[in-house]
Write a protein that holds these residues in place. Sequence first.
Motif, mmCIF file in Angstrom:
data_model
loop_
_atom_site.group_PDB
_atom_site.id
_atom_site.type_symbol
_atom_site.label_atom_id
_atom_site.label_comp_id
_atom_site.label_asym_id
_atom_site.label_seq_id
_atom_site.Cartn_x
_atom_site.Cartn_y
_atom_site.Cartn_z
ATOM 1 N N PRO A 3 -25.209 -113.235 97.102
ATOM 2 C CA PRO A 3 -25.495 -112.676 95.709
ATOM 3 C C PRO A 3 -26.060 -113.943 94.710
ATOM 4 O O PRO A 3 -25.642 -115.219 94.982
ATOM 5 N N PRO A 4 -26.908 -113.574 93.684
ATOM 6 C CA PRO A 4 -27.272 -114.715 92.980
ATOM 7 C C PRO A 4 -25.916 -115.686 92.406
ATOM 8 O O PRO A 4 -26.371 -116.826 92.089
ATOM 9 N N GLU A 5 -24.979 -115.193 91.947
ATOM 10 C CA GLU A 5 -24.003 -116.124 91.538
ATOM 11 C C GLU A 5 -23.670 -117.243 92.598
ATOM 12 O O GLU A 5 -23.167 -118.264 91.864
ATOM 13 N N ARG A 6 -23.588 -116.879 93.809
ATOM 14 C CA ARG A 6 -23.323 -117.824 94.905
ATOM 15 C C ARG A 6 -24.259 -118.883 95.192
ATOM 16 O O ARG A 6 -24.250 -119.922 95.031
ATOM 17 N N SER A 37 -29.850 -117.089 86.111
ATOM 18 C CA SER A 37 -30.848 -116.731 86.859
ATOM 19 C C SER A 37 -32.096 -117.598 86.719
ATOM 20 O O SER A 37 -32.870 -117.625 87.610
ATOM 21 N N ILE A 49 -33.627 -117.047 90.460
ATOM 22 C CA ILE A 49 -32.870 -116.523 91.254
ATOM 23 C C ILE A 49 -32.938 -115.016 90.839
ATOM 24 O O ILE A 49 -32.212 -114.620 89.874
ATOM 25 N N GLY A 98 -31.589 -111.150 92.065
ATOM 26 C CA GLY A 98 -30.659 -110.406 92.977
ATOM 27 C C GLY A 98 -31.547 -109.428 93.558
ATOM 28 O O GLY A 98 -32.119 -108.723 92.752
ATOM 29 N N ASN A 99 -31.399 -109.033 94.846
ATOM 30 C CA ASN A 99 -31.875 -107.595 95.668
ATOM 31 C C ASN A 99 -30.974 -106.442 96.048
ATOM 32 O O ASN A 99 -29.866 -106.756 95.926
ATOM 33 N N GLY A 129 -28.173 -106.927 98.284
ATOM 34 C CA GLY A 129 -27.173 -107.907 98.284
ATOM 35 C C GLY A 129 -27.576 -109.314 98.519
ATOM 36 O O GLY A 129 -26.908 -110.331 98.132
ATOM 37 N N THR A 130 -28.835 -109.482 98.822
ATOM 38 C CA THR A 130 -29.415 -110.835 98.978
ATOM 39 C C THR A 130 -30.021 -111.228 97.707
ATOM 40 O O THR A 130 -30.104 -110.550 96.662
ATOM 41 N N SER A 131 -30.456 -112.589 97.811
ATOM 42 C CA SER A 131 -31.250 -113.079 96.531
ATOM 43 C C SER A 131 -32.569 -113.620 96.891
ATOM 44 O O SER A 131 -32.401 -114.339 98.030
ATOM 45 N N THR A 132 -33.547 -113.502 96.084
ATOM 46 C CA THR A 132 -34.655 -114.102 96.386
ATOM 47 C C THR A 132 -34.752 -115.414 95.311
ATOM 48 O O THR A 132 -34.669 -115.331 94.108
#
Length: 151
Positions: A14-17, A76, A98, A100-101, A104-107
């Motif tokens: 996730p974006p936070e990580r 972000s 950043i 979030g998709n 659960g992934t992030s671009t």
Amino acid sequence: MADSSTQSIVVAAPPERVAAVICDFPRYPEWTEAVQRVEVVEEYEDGYASQVRFTLDAGVMADDYTLAYAYSEDLSRIEWHLVAPSKMQRSQVGSYDIVGNPDGTSTVTYTLEVELSVGMLGMFRRKAEKMIMDAALKQLKRRVETPGAAQ
């Protein structure tokens, strides 16, 4: 004159990580090959780094420089610029965006604009930029996706 380059990668987190790894500057030497030392010079009241000094040794290029950072409220977007010219750079402006998709992934999109102090043919400079950006994104992805490595 510097040209801007942009590349993206999908990270299985996730974006936070992703933001936590990017903002953990003192640990950069653990996962970025060219970064030898990092020192947080100044912090904002919230504890995020406002200025960070880097010692870089990428074989053919070694440099010491300080970047000033700014963050969007939700992390972000993390952006930076070179505080003062260094041995190798006249200017540097960059950012991580950043997103979030749904899965659960992030671009992560990395944008970088560097003006070197030393002359370099455009074609070689673009190839070097691409290699730097590829390595940075792949190393970030590996660090974020390694269990226990991120905050």
